[in-house]
Design a protein around this motif. Structure first.
Motif, PDB file in Angstrom:
ATOM      1  N   ALA A 182       0.823  -1.211   0.000  1.00  0.00           N
ATOM      2  CA  ALA A 182       0.000   0.000   0.000  1.00  0.00           C
ATOM      3  C   ALA A 182       0.856   1.258   0.000  1.00  0.00           C
ATOM      4  O   ALA A 182       0.376   2.342  -0.355  1.00  0.00           O
ATOM      5  N   ASP A 183       2.128   1.123   0.379  1.00  0.00           N
ATOM      6  CA  ASP A 183       3.048   2.270   0.417  1.00  0.00           C
ATOM      7  C   ASP A 183       3.862   2.404  -0.866  1.00  0.00           C
ATOM      8  O   ASP A 183       4.702   3.297  -0.963  1.00  0.00           O
ATOM      9  N   PHE A 184       3.655   1.516  -1.836  1.00  0.00           N
ATOM     10  CA  PHE A 184       4.528   1.439  -2.998  1.00  0.00           C
ATOM     11  C   PHE A 184       3.940   2.154  -4.211  1.00  0.00           C
ATOM     12  O   PHE A 184       2.739   2.099  -4.461  1.00  0.00           O
ATOM     13  N   GLU A 185       4.834   2.809  -4.956  1.00  0.00           N
ATOM     14  CA  GLU A 185       4.545   3.288  -6.310  1.00  0.00           C
ATOM     15  C   GLU A 185       5.533   2.575  -7.230  1.00  0.00           C
ATOM     16  O   GLU A 185       6.741   2.779  -7.125  1.00  0.00           O
ATOM     17  N   TYR A 186       5.039   1.727  -8.109  1.00  0.00           N
ATOM     18  CA  TYR A 186       5.912   0.937  -8.973  1.00  0.00           C
ATOM     19  C   TYR A 186       6.306   1.766 -10.193  1.00  0.00           C
ATOM     20  O   TYR A 186       5.566   1.865 -11.170  1.00  0.00           O
ATOM     21  N   ILE A 187       7.481   2.355 -10.109  1.00  0.00           N
ATOM     22  CA  ILE A 187       7.989   3.203 -11.188  1.00  0.00           C
ATOM     23  C   ILE A 187       9.443   2.809 -11.445  1.00  0.00           C
ATOM     24  O   ILE A 187      10.270   2.908 -10.535  1.00  0.00           O
ATOM     25  N   PRO A 188       9.794   2.377 -12.647  1.00  0.00           N
ATOM     26  CA  PRO A 188      11.183   1.980 -12.898  1.00  0.00           C
ATOM     27  C   PRO A 188      12.102   3.186 -13.021  1.00  0.00           C
ATOM     28  O   PRO A 188      11.656   4.331 -13.141  1.00  0.00           O
ATOM     29  N   VAL A 189      13.391   2.919 -12.965  1.00  0.00           N
ATOM     30  CA  VAL A 189      14.376   3.971 -13.225  1.00  0.00           C
ATOM     31  C   VAL A 189      14.243   4.408 -14.679  1.00  0.00           C
ATOM     32  O   VAL A 189      13.748   3.651 -15.519  1.00  0.00           O
ATOM     33  N   ALA A 190      14.667   5.639 -14.970  1.00  0.00           N
ATOM     34  CA  ALA A 190      14.446   6.187 -16.312  1.00  0.00           C
ATOM     35  C   ALA A 190      15.748   6.664 -16.941  1.00  0.00           C
ATOM     36  O   ALA A 190      16.682   7.054 -16.243  1.00  0.00           O
ATOM     37  N   VAL A 191      15.767   6.652 -18.265  1.00  0.00           N
ATOM     38  CA  VAL A 191      16.903   7.164 -19.023  1.00  0.00           C
ATOM     39  C   VAL A 191      16.377   8.022 -20.171  1.00  0.00           C
ATOM     40  O   VAL A 191      15.185   7.997 -20.487  1.00  0.00           O
ATOM     41  N   GLU A 192      17.270   8.770 -20.802  1.00  0.00           N
ATOM     42  CA  GLU A 192      16.914   9.607 -21.946  1.00  0.00           C
ATOM     43  C   GLU A 192      17.594   9.044 -23.189  1.00  0.00           C
ATOM     44  O   GLU A 192      18.773   9.329 -23.445  1.00  0.00           O
ATOM     45  N   PRO A 193      16.906   8.226 -23.972  1.00  0.00           N
ATOM     46  CA  PRO A 193      17.547   7.588 -25.125  1.00  0.00           C
ATOM     47  C   PRO A 193      18.071   8.569 -26.163  1.00  0.00           C
ATOM     48  O   PRO A 193      19.027   8.255 -26.884  1.00  0.00           O
ATOM     49  N   SER A 194      17.465   9.748 -26.270  1.00  0.00           N
ATOM     50  CA  SER A 194      17.851  10.670 -27.338  1.00  0.00           C
ATOM     51  C   SER A 194      19.298  11.111 -27.235  1.00  0.00           C
ATOM     52  O   SER A 194      19.900  11.496 -28.244  1.00  0.00           O
ATOM     53  N   ARG A 195      19.861  11.053 -26.028  1.00  0.00           N
ATOM     54  CA  ARG A 195      21.265  11.487 -25.905  1.00  0.00           C
ATOM     55  C   ARG A 195      22.230  10.525 -26.596  1.00  0.00           C
ATOM     56  O   ARG A 195      23.417  10.825 -26.756  1.00  0.00           O
TER      57      ARG A 195
END
Length: 396
Positions: A182-195
């Motif tokens: 109930a305390d979790f937000e499932y969000i993966p790490v992110a990257v910027e492919p355009s670079r």
């Protein structure tokens, strides 16, 4: 919304959480939100600046002393400077955030901003970038004690929601901090492919005298949880099949056991340690690679590895196929998996990729597609903003 982003690490300081917090702050501002970043001072960076549509305030901080231990990290603590408690409180009171996004559970700016959040009933989203774990039993015991008697009591005072980037983070937060789903937000790490679009001007192979040799790139600071020892121990088998192979280990070396092991095995000639390289040069290093191998001890699959996938390079990981919530990894279809801390299995994977350039390119393309589907900053920013919106509505 008014969003306060809090992270002791922030550019120009290198590191995955540093660049991710800056990239998210930029996108929050671009989406029309007001953003204030609170961070620790770092190597001559301005005390205050406006950048990319948001305000950055760097607070005076004391660097952690270097003790000659394998847990010596480039960290700075704001609590060591008198007046920062009052200043953070004043800055946040003036800004009046609707939500606070903290990066790092054991950073003191998270604790200070958490005090404000508790007093003002401001919702907090806490991103766990680094788990306090170590393969060394002494440090593992120390980290468990720190989590139990310092970190957990402090963060439970302001009841954050946790960004769960992978299944290891979920298990860690449940065991160490008593968090529930109930305390979790499932969000993966992110990257910027355009670079990683385009052709880099820097010739990494020429810089390091590698020529056309098979090249393994391993990017990220060397710490006990990413010690590169399995990679070094895989080298004798790899070199027996591909004798010209070279390994570039890129990042600050906090733990040099891999270098000692390379000397013992007689493969030191194949290992090149570059130290830290500027973020702008990272695309060139990935472009030069045939294979990327960074997270090899079963401790997760971080930003550097995802960036390698975004750059279109075959990248080896040691996680499970269920590592990322809502993302199904399939070995030798859209991912390359090896067993954690298993030099023989790692060597087999590297040799298979070296031996079959067509399969290597096909796997790399599938991995790049995976990043574009699930791990881009645009996708992850929307997930963060949706979480903020839910949290603000729940408070109201």
């Amino acid at each position: 919304m008014r969003i306060a982003v809090v992270n002791n690490f922030f550019p120009p300081r290198p590191g995955g959480s540093s660049h991710l917090s800056a990239a998210l702050a930029e996108r929050y501002a671009a989406a029309g939100h007001e953003v204030l970043v609170l961070t620790a001072a770092y190597q001559g960076a301005p005390d205050e600046e406006e950048r990319d549509g948001y305000r950055v305030v760097r607070l005076p901080a004391m660097p952690m002393p270097k003790l000659g231990l394998s847990i010596d990290f480039d960290m700075a603590f704001a609590l060591a400077r008198p007046g920062n408690l009052r200043r953070v409180s004043r800055l946040l009171t003036e800004f009046a955030p609707d939500v606070i996004h903290q990066h790092g559970q054991f950073f003191d700016l998270s604790w200070i901003s958490g005090q404000y959040a508790r007093r003002h009933r401001t919702p907090v989203l806490l991103s766990i970038h680094t788990r306090l774990e170590s393969p060394d039993p002494k440090y593992a015991a120390l980290f468990r004690l720190l989590d139990r008697f310092l970190v957990r009591p402090l963060i439970r005072r302001f009841h954050p929601r946790y960004v769960i980037m992978d299944e290891l983070a979920a298990r860690y937060c449940a065991q160490r901090y008593g968090a529930t789903t109930a305390d979790f937000e499932y969000i993966p790490v992110a990257v910027e492919p355009s670079r990683f679009d385009g052709t880099p001007e820097l010739d990494v192979r020429a810089r390091h005298g590698i020529g056309d040799a098979p090249l393994i790139v391993s990017l990220g600071h060397v710490i006990p949880l990413r010690d590169r020892i399995a990679l070094v121990e895989a080298l004798p088998t790899i070199l027996a099949k591909h004798p010209d192979t070279r390994v570039l280990i890129i990042g600050r070396v906090y733990y040099d056991a891999y270098a000692k092991r390379a000397a013992e095995l007689g493969v030191a000639h194949a290992v090149i340690s570059t130290g830290v390289v500027p973020s702008a040069e990272v695309p060139a290093y990935f472009a030069a690679a045939d294979v990327v191998a960074h997270d090899l001890q079963g401790g997760g699959f971080g930003t550097a590895s995802l960036e390698a996938m975004a750059a279109g390079r075959a990248t080896i990981g040691t996680v499970t196929e269920t590592n990322f919530p809502a993302v199904h990894l399939r070995n030798w279809e859209n991912f390359v998996l090896a067993r954690p801390d298993d030099p023989a299995d790692l060597a087999d994977a590297v040799i298979r990729l070296f031996d079959d350039p067509q399969e290597r390119e096909w796997i790399a393309k599938r991995q790049r597609d995976l990043v574009y589907s699930h791990f881009t900053l645009d996708v992850v920013t929307r997930q963060h903003l949706a979480a903020f919106d839910r949290m603000v509505k729940e408070r109201a």
